[in-house]
Design a protein around this motif. Structure first.
Motif, PDB file in Angstrom:
ATOM      1  N   CYS A 322     -30.594 -32.697 -17.021  1.00 35.12           N
ATOM      2  CA  CYS A 322     -30.670 -33.997 -17.698  1.00 35.12           C
ATOM      3  C   CYS A 322     -29.302 -34.662 -17.612  1.00 35.12           C
ATOM      4  O   CYS A 322     -28.301 -34.080 -18.012  1.00 35.12           O
ATOM      5  CB  CYS A 322     -31.094 -33.816 -19.155  1.00 35.12           C
ATOM      6  N   TYR A 353     -36.466 -34.563 -13.782  1.00 37.30           N
ATOM      7  CA  TYR A 353     -37.526 -35.560 -13.673  1.00 37.30           C
ATOM      8  C   TYR A 353     -37.476 -36.247 -12.312  1.00 37.30           C
ATOM      9  O   TYR A 353     -38.495 -36.504 -11.674  1.00 37.30           O
ATOM     10  CB  TYR A 353     -37.404 -36.595 -14.781  1.00 37.30           C
ATOM     11  N   GLN A 354     -36.259 -36.548 -11.871  1.00 33.56           N
ATOM     12  CA  GLN A 354     -36.083 -37.177 -10.563  1.00 33.56           C
ATOM     13  C   GLN A 354     -36.499 -36.229  -9.440  1.00 33.56           C
ATOM     14  O   GLN A 354     -37.123 -36.645  -8.462  1.00 33.56           O
ATOM     15  CB  GLN A 354     -34.624 -37.587 -10.382  1.00 33.56           C
ATOM     16  N   ALA A 430     -39.905 -37.897 -22.141  1.00 35.35           N
ATOM     17  CA  ALA A 430     -40.202 -38.334 -20.779  1.00 35.35           C
ATOM     18  C   ALA A 430     -41.629 -38.886 -20.632  1.00 35.35           C
ATOM     19  O   ALA A 430     -41.824 -39.983 -20.096  1.00 35.35           O
ATOM     20  CB  ALA A 430     -39.978 -37.184 -19.799  1.00 35.35           C
ATOM     21  N   ARG A 480     -36.219 -45.436 -15.542  1.00 31.96           N
ATOM     22  CA  ARG A 480     -36.121 -43.970 -15.518  1.00 31.96           C
ATOM     23  C   ARG A 480     -36.333 -43.525 -14.090  1.00 31.96           C
ATOM     24  O   ARG A 480     -37.097 -44.131 -13.347  1.00 31.96           O
ATOM     25  CB  ARG A 480     -37.184 -43.329 -16.419  1.00 31.96           C
ATOM     26  N   LYS A 481     -35.659 -42.443 -13.714  1.00 36.12           N
ATOM     27  CA  LYS A 481     -35.763 -42.012 -12.325  1.00 36.12           C
ATOM     28  C   LYS A 481     -37.166 -41.540 -11.969  1.00 36.12           C
ATOM     29  O   LYS A 481     -37.566 -41.596 -10.811  1.00 36.12           O
ATOM     30  CB  LYS A 481     -34.736 -40.909 -12.041  1.00 36.12           C
ATOM     31  N   CYS A 516     -30.186 -44.421 -14.364  1.00 35.98           N
ATOM     32  CA  CYS A 516     -31.250 -44.934 -15.226  1.00 35.98           C
ATOM     33  C   CYS A 516     -30.640 -45.561 -16.480  1.00 35.98           C
ATOM     34  O   CYS A 516     -29.484 -45.288 -16.839  1.00 35.98           O
ATOM     35  CB  CYS A 516     -32.237 -43.829 -15.591  1.00 35.98           C
ATOM     36  N   VAL A 518     -31.138 -45.093 -19.611  1.00 40.86           N
ATOM     37  CA  VAL A 518     -30.746 -44.159 -20.669  1.00 40.86           C
ATOM     38  C   VAL A 518     -29.363 -43.573 -20.385  1.00 40.86           C
ATOM     39  O   VAL A 518     -28.523 -43.453 -21.279  1.00 40.86           O
ATOM     40  CB  VAL A 518     -31.790 -43.034 -20.811  1.00 40.86           C
TER      41      VAL A 518
END
Length: 557
Positions: A322, A353-354, A430, A480-481, A516, A518
């Motif tokens: 993260c 996530y990416q 997420a 977001r990615k 991103c 965030v």
């Protein structure tokens, strides 16, 4: 988790006991064992605590404070935070490894201002110094005149916990001007050396271990998702679409349309969550075993060519889990390297996530192997980007005292806590955001706004040999990615229609165009709006130029 840890304020009605020691001494594990609070993890790697944490000791009028590890002659925010907490504390709990007490204890006593404080000495790693432990305890009690308690902080037994809870409220002041010569003469019990410390092969082994640390979970996740996707289509999505054939068009679009919450959301969950879970597990095991520190120490020389040092690699690696957590961990960097570190995090550290989103897009396009050159590009261009925009050099001097982490079996409790934390973050943060992105994409499509934006961006995307329809993925990846998962619309038909070069450039551009929102918001809070804006501008320039060069290279070859 970090924000939650920082939310505690000092209670003026309670006395304060502050845990102080060098990195990897076991302070955070001791804090958890004494308070019973799940506010941190028993991490066996340097810099695992990046801000002070507070909790009241049970059945006591004492508030316990966990501080970041101290580095001598260091100007990092974490060291400053530890010293600030020390000045406000009533009792100081010196946390020293029993294996290195002859080195660490005199350095702490000479560095810290303890004259007006009551003090308790805790010797951690007692299980690794069992043969001489009692003689050490007797020597320290006689020399310093304070309570000395040996413990295994990673597995704090009930007897040790009871002794500590009794000793802390009744701590005494240390003898003035104690003779530390006898303590300084104690030999250290050094952790065993491994191939990671080899002068020639250590760096290459560390690099291989680093790649394996992420490649193995990503590959396993890919195999699982590839197996699960057809089953979900057959047994869930296809029957759901059949049952919704006669509903209004808007309801169809929102649920199972091109950007539907169920169709696109479920597809993305299948490809993203296994990566998040398995990468989180891999990182937790590597950190808890002590391997992460050995890897970063071995790569110190190469990191200095980027204007960083080995310990700055720890937040960079955390960024693969993260980016926000990594930005907080960059507080452990010195003032002259922190900007370089966060620059590399924002550009080159592909969060879990990416990683899941990019792997999903490559798989939809029928080219999962593109993930390897994609990750190589992130690392290579990220390194060039960091060196280009951050000219500051790292001092060739080394800290006055550094410690090598013991290799040990990972603590199951700590590993499960970290994995549980990652999983909770995915479901609580997420997924709701991504569902919002699905709804926003559906709204933009139904209102025609998406077509307008596509038309505006199409000429610019054409410079990279990309179709205008790719605009949605690029736009949503700024939020977001994992927003680039909208490129999976229409069951991946769009991604499947791109050639290998287009697919690589599209995912690379969407991933690197900017951090991103965030992450940028966190940077604004940590380092100021001006720095965050400049970082975003520099990253935008690097991303566009490098993507253009890659596009030209793909067309030529």
């Amino acid at each position: 988790m970090l924000a939650e840890s920082a939310s505690f304020e000092a209670n003026p009605e309670l006395k304060t006991a502050v845990l102080v020691g060098f990195e990897s001494a076991g302070k955070s594990a001791l804090f958890r064992g004494l308070t019973g609070q799940n506010v941190g993890e028993e991490a066996n790697f340097r810099g695992s605590t990046v801000m002070a944490r507070r909790a009241k000791l049970p059945d006591s009028a004492v508030e316990l404070v966990d501080t970041p590890g101290i580095r001598l002659k260091d100007d990092s925010q974490t060291t400053m935070a530890a010293l600030d907490q020390l000045s406000d504390g009533d009792t100081v709990i010196l946390v020293v490894r029993a294996t290195h007490a002859g080195l660490e204890l005199p350095l702490l006593i000479e560095t810290l201002e303890l004259k007006r404080k009551t003090v308790v000495l805790v010797l951690t790693f007692a299980d690794k110094a069992a043969q001489r432990l009692q003689s050490q305890v007797d020597l320290f009690r006689k020399t310093l005149g304070i309570s000395v308690i040996p413990v295994n902080s990673r597995d704090l037994d009930a007897g040790s916990r009871t002794l500590l809870l009794k000793a802390i409220p009744h701590a005494a002041r240390m003898k003035s001007n104690p003779n530390l010569q006898g303590i300084s003469d104690l030999p250290a019990i050094e952790p065993g050396r491994t191939l990671f410390e080899h002068s020639v092969w250590g760096r290459f082994l560390s690099l291989f271990a680093l790649l394996l640390m992420f490649a193995a979970p990503v590959y396993i996740a890919y195999l699982f998702s590839g197996w699960a996707q057809p089953l979900v289509d057959r047994w869930l999505l296809d029957p759901l679409r059949s049952s919704l054939m006669n509903v209004p068009d808007m309801l169809w679009d929102v649920t199972v349309g091109d950007y539907g919450v169920v169709s696109l959301g479920l597809y993305s969950f299948i490809w993203a969550f296994p990566v998040v879970l398995l990468v989180g597990l891999s990182v937790a095991i590597t950190e808890e075993s002590g391997l992460k520190d050995r890897i970063t120490d071995a790569l110190d020389g190469w990191m200095r060519t980027l204007g960083l040092n080995g310990r700055d690699l720890i937040p960079v690696l955390s960024g693969f889990g993260c980016n926000v957590v990594a930005i907080y961990q960059s507080r452990t960097c010195s003032s002259c390297t922190r900007k370089s570190c966060v620059s590399l995090i924002a550009f080159g550290s592909a969060c879990s996530y990416q990683i899941g989103a990019s792997l999903s897009i490559f798989s939809s396009g029928g080219r999962p192997w593109l993930f390897i050159p994609y990750l190589a590009l992130l690392i290579f261009v990220g390194a060039l980007h960091t060196r280009l925009w951050n000219r500051s050099s790292v001092s060739n001097t080394v800290p006055l005292y550094t410690n090598r982490t013991f290799l040990q079996t990972p603590s199951l409790t700590a590993v499960l806590w970290r994995v549980r934390s990652v999983t909770k973050q995915f479901f609580v943060q997420a997924m709701p955001v991504f569902i919002g992105i699905c709804l926003a994409a559906t709204f933009l499509k139904l209102t025609g706004i998406l077509n307008v934006l596509t038309g505006m961006l199409a000429p610019w995307l054409g410079l990279f040999d990309l179709p205008g329809e790719a605009a949605g993925g690029v736009l949503f990846s700024i939020l977001r990615k994992d927003g680039l998962l909208v490129l999976n619309h229409n069951e991946g038909a769009f991604a499947a229609g791109l050639n290998a070069g287009q697919l690589l450039i599209l995912v690379y551009l969407a991933s690197t165009l900017t951090a991103c929102l965030v992450t940028l918001w966190t940077l604004r809070r940590e380092m100021g709006a001006s720095f965050a804006a400049k970082l975003a501008g520099k990253q935008l320039a690097t991303s566009l130029v490098s993507a253009l060069l890659i596009s030209v290279g793909v067309r030529l070859f």
